[in-house]
Scaffold this active site. Structure first.
Site, PDB file in Angstrom:
ATOM      1  N   HIS A 143      36.198  46.348  43.079  1.00 12.12           N
ATOM      2  CA  HIS A 143      35.734  47.097  41.905  1.00 12.12           C
ATOM      3  C   HIS A 143      34.264  46.810  41.666  1.00 12.12           C
ATOM      4  O   HIS A 143      33.885  45.676  41.412  1.00 12.12           O
ATOM      5  CB  HIS A 143      36.559  46.722  40.669  1.00 12.12           C
ATOM      6  CG  HIS A 143      37.881  47.417  40.616  1.00 12.12           C
ATOM      7  ND1 HIS A 143      38.436  47.888  39.462  1.00 12.12           N
ATOM      8  CD2 HIS A 143      38.744  47.749  41.599  1.00 12.12           C
ATOM      9  CE1 HIS A 143      39.591  48.479  39.727  1.00 12.12           C
ATOM     10  NE2 HIS A 143      39.809  48.391  41.021  1.00 12.12           N
TER      11      HIS A 143
ATOM     12  N   TYR B  16      38.090  48.776  29.206  1.00  9.17           N
ATOM     13  CA  TYR B  16      38.267  47.909  28.025  1.00  9.17           C
ATOM     14  C   TYR B  16      37.872  48.751  26.826  1.00  9.17           C
ATOM     15  O   TYR B  16      36.699  49.097  26.684  1.00  9.17           O
ATOM     16  CB  TYR B  16      37.343  46.696  28.102  1.00  9.17           C
ATOM     17  CG  TYR B  16      37.658  45.684  29.179  1.00  9.17           C
ATOM     18  CD1 TYR B  16      37.245  45.865  30.496  1.00  9.17           C
ATOM     19  CD2 TYR B  16      38.341  44.512  28.866  1.00  9.17           C
ATOM     20  CE1 TYR B  16      37.508  44.917  31.474  1.00  9.17           C
ATOM     21  CE2 TYR B  16      38.615  43.549  29.835  1.00  9.17           C
ATOM     22  CZ  TYR B  16      38.199  43.753  31.130  1.00  9.17           C
ATOM     23  OH  TYR B  16      38.458  42.800  32.090  1.00  9.17           O
TER      24      TYR B  16
ATOM     25  N   PRO C  23      42.244  36.440  27.400  1.00  5.57           N
ATOM     26  CA  PRO C  23      42.184  37.148  28.686  1.00  5.57           C
ATOM     27  C   PRO C  23      41.097  38.214  28.781  1.00  5.57           C
ATOM     28  O   PRO C  23      40.895  38.792  29.853  1.00  5.57           O
ATOM     29  CB  PRO C  23      43.569  37.798  28.795  1.00  5.57           C
ATOM     30  CG  PRO C  23      44.048  37.926  27.390  1.00  5.57           C
ATOM     31  CD  PRO C  23      43.456  36.778  26.635  1.00  5.57           C
TER      32      PRO C  23
ATOM     33  N   LYS D 266      38.884  35.490  32.885  1.00  2.00           N
ATOM     34  CA  LYS D 266      38.326  34.240  33.421  1.00  2.00           C
ATOM     35  C   LYS D 266      39.366  33.156  33.729  1.00  2.00           C
ATOM     36  O   LYS D 266      39.065  32.195  34.441  1.00  2.00           O
ATOM     37  CB  LYS D 266      37.305  33.664  32.425  1.00  2.00           C
ATOM     38  CG  LYS D 266      36.040  34.491  32.306  1.00  2.00           C
ATOM     39  CD  LYS D 266      35.171  34.342  33.541  1.00  2.00           C
ATOM     40  CE  LYS D 266      34.169  35.450  33.684  1.00  2.00           C
ATOM     41  NZ  LYS D 266      34.281  36.225  34.900  1.00  2.00           N
TER      42      LYS D 266
ATOM     43  N   TYR E  89      30.666  38.576  33.977  1.00  2.00           N
ATOM     44  CA  TYR E  89      31.940  39.170  34.399  1.00  2.00           C
ATOM     45  C   TYR E  89      32.215  38.901  35.877  1.00  2.00           C
ATOM     46  O   TYR E  89      33.342  38.567  36.257  1.00  2.00           O
ATOM     47  CB  TYR E  89      31.938  40.678  34.118  1.00  2.00           C
ATOM     48  CG  TYR E  89      33.317  41.286  34.204  1.00  2.00           C
ATOM     49  CD1 TYR E  89      34.187  41.262  33.124  1.00  2.00           C
ATOM     50  CD2 TYR E  89      33.766  41.871  35.394  1.00  2.00           C
ATOM     51  CE1 TYR E  89      35.462  41.801  33.205  1.00  2.00           C
ATOM     52  CE2 TYR E  89      35.042  42.413  35.488  1.00  2.00           C
ATOM     53  CZ  TYR E  89      35.878  42.379  34.386  1.00  2.00           C
ATOM     54  OH  TYR E  89      37.146  42.899  34.475  1.00  2.00           O
TER      55      TYR E  89
HETATM   56  C1  PHB Z   1      45.085  42.210  34.166  1.00  2.00           C
HETATM   57  O1  PHB Z   1      45.046  43.086  35.043  1.00  2.00           O
HETATM   58  O2  PHB Z   1      46.145  41.624  33.884  1.00  2.00           O
HETATM   59  C2  PHB Z   1      43.842  41.898  33.423  1.00  2.00           C
HETATM   60  C3  PHB Z   1      42.657  42.453  33.828  1.00  2.00           C
HETATM   61  C4  PHB Z   1      41.490  42.184  33.146  1.00  2.00           C
HETATM   62  C5  PHB Z   1      41.530  41.329  32.062  1.00  2.00           C
HETATM   63  C6  PHB Z   1      42.718  40.737  31.671  1.00  2.00           C
HETATM   64  C7  PHB Z   1      43.883  41.024  32.363  1.00  2.00           C
HETATM   65  O3  PHB Z   1      40.373  41.082  31.375  1.00  2.00           O
END
Ligand code: PHB
Ligand code: APR
Length: 390
Positions: free
Chosen positions: A72, A201, A293, A297, A385
């Site tokens: 990605h 997000y 989450p 990280k 990130y």
């Molecule tokens: C996930 O795919 O579970 C996931 C991805 C990004 C995040 C948190 C969880 O920031």
């Protein structure tokens, strides 16, 4: 029994540490409370930093990761129906992240460990740590109904947030830093194509939402919810309705509903314990810290700790130097606090906080507006990130 390093916990932290120590010719035994199948049944995060991928590569564990992991080069931030793409590759000089589930990472590590004939005691009951303030620590447990004593040089506490290692340290020796967020994430895993090729997000007045994935045919969606949310109040149809309301119209239109394979609520917490060394006991991974989450990280930090600790033990056994083990705690904490900062910042920017005043809500909007306007601001986000250097 006798080993050089007794590793408590066969999550990604303990397994990566075990693999790195084996590479250095250091003998280690992993002691895990649950069965291997149980460990693999847990659905966890799925975004790997380039540094994490590099460590797995150096262990020769990148076969399936390279074949099945998704590269990605960016992700989207949604805010009040506006969308901003964070072009990771452009902002970081070509870096990217890899979407590959923690479950798969764990699977690969377990398979490699078994194939190399390295020992793991699964379903070990009543694990206790002893005498780690001395030069002769040992671990006791019950395994297959037999009482075991494992003598070792060092103990690595890689047993997660609720493990026994940190709980064995006298309270006065430990400083704890914590923030519990007043909400949780309701997660759904579903076998449908993701609504977008990249992660989204989304901040919305109804609450945060995240569109993630495990593969091109398996999606992972999250909704901000109450910390004590009742799962039975969330049949799949309600989940997708709510998800679509929180996304921009284009992403919402591409959400394919499907029966959930898993649905759960996770609390959000920031936590750090200091220090990470107590005589001959080290803490690493979730045993030492928790991040919310939002910045993805948790897994990467756990692998980073394992890397620092393995290097420290390599210096001790192979180069006869105490320097690595003396500096492990400070070295790991330096990186941990930066990831804590980033995860706290991203969580604060994107979630709805009931106690926020209109002033704080405007601050979130101003922060997002600044990200839209300033490449410098986007670089700060992107470099965190993709992961700070190890
Ligand atoms: C996930 O795919 O579970 C996931 C991805 C990004 C995040 C948190 C969880 O920031
Ligand atoms: N004795 C032995 N093993 C234990 C004990 C105990 N008393 N307590 C816990 N364990 C085991 C757990 O069963 C688990 O398999 O320790 C392991 C810890 O693994 P994780 O919780 O996955 O922690 P870690 O390896 O540090 O990985 C952190 O997991 O929670 C996610 O977001 C987090 O992705 C991050 C990663």
């Amino acid at each position: 029994m006798r080993t050089q390093v007794a590793i408590i916990g066969a999550g990604p932290c303990g397994l990566v540490l075990g693999a790195l120590l084996a590479q250095s010719g250091i003998d280690a035994l992993i002691i895990e409370r649950k069965s291997g199948a149980y460990v693999l049944g847990r659905i966890r995060a799925g975004v790997l930093e380039q540094g994490t991928v590099g460590i797995l590569e150096s262990l020769g564990l990148d076969g399936r990761l390279k074949a099945e992991g998704l590269s990605h080069k960016g992700f989207a931030l949604g805010f009040a129906n506006r969308s901003l793409r964070i072009d990771l590759a452009d902002l970081t000089g070509g870096k990217q992240v890899t979407v590959y589930g923690q479950t798969e990472v764990t699977h690969d590590l377990m398979d490699a460990r078994a194939a190399a004939g390295l020992e793991t005691l699964y379903e070990a009951d009543g694990v206790e740590l002893h005498e780690f303030a001395s030069s002769k620590p040992y671990v006791t447990c019950k395994h297959n109904g037999m009482a075991l004593r494992i003598d070792c040089d060092f103990i690595a506490g890689c047993d997660g947030f609720h493990g026994v290692a940190r709980a064995s340290v006298p309270k006065v020796a430990l400083q704890e830093f914590e923030r519990v967020y007043p909400f949780g994430w309701l997660g759904v895993l579903v076998d449908v194509p993701p609504c977008d090729p990249e992660l989204i997000y989304a901040s919305h007045e109804r609450g945060f939402a995240l569109c993630s994935m495990r593969s091109l045919t398996r999606s992972r969606y999250y909704l901000q919810c109450r910390a004590d949310e009742d799962l039975s109040a969330w049949p799949d149809a309600r989940f997708y309705d709510e998800l679509r309301r929180r996304l921009d119209p284009q992403a919402a239109a591409h959400v394919v509903a499907g029966p959930s394979l898993e649905k759960s609520v996770a609390p959000l917490r920031s936590y750090v314990a200091e220090p990470l060394r107590f005589g001959r006991l080290f803490l690493a991974g979730d045993a030492a810290h928790i991040v919310p989450p939002t910045g993805a990280k948790g897994l990467n930090l756990a692998v980073g700790d394992a890397y620092y600790l393995a290097r420290a033990l390599h210096e001790y056994y192979r180069e006869g130097s105490d320097s690595g083990i003396n500096h492990y705690s400070a070295r790991a904490l330096d990186r941990i606090w930066k990831a804590e900062r980033f995860s706290w910042w991203m969580t604060s920017l994107l979630h709805r906080f009931d106690h926020y005043t209109p002033f704080e809500t405007r601050m979130q909007a101003a922060e997002f507006g600044y990200l839209e306007q300033s490449r410098a601001a986007r670089i700060v986000l992107a470099e965190n990130y993709v992961g700070l250097p190890l």
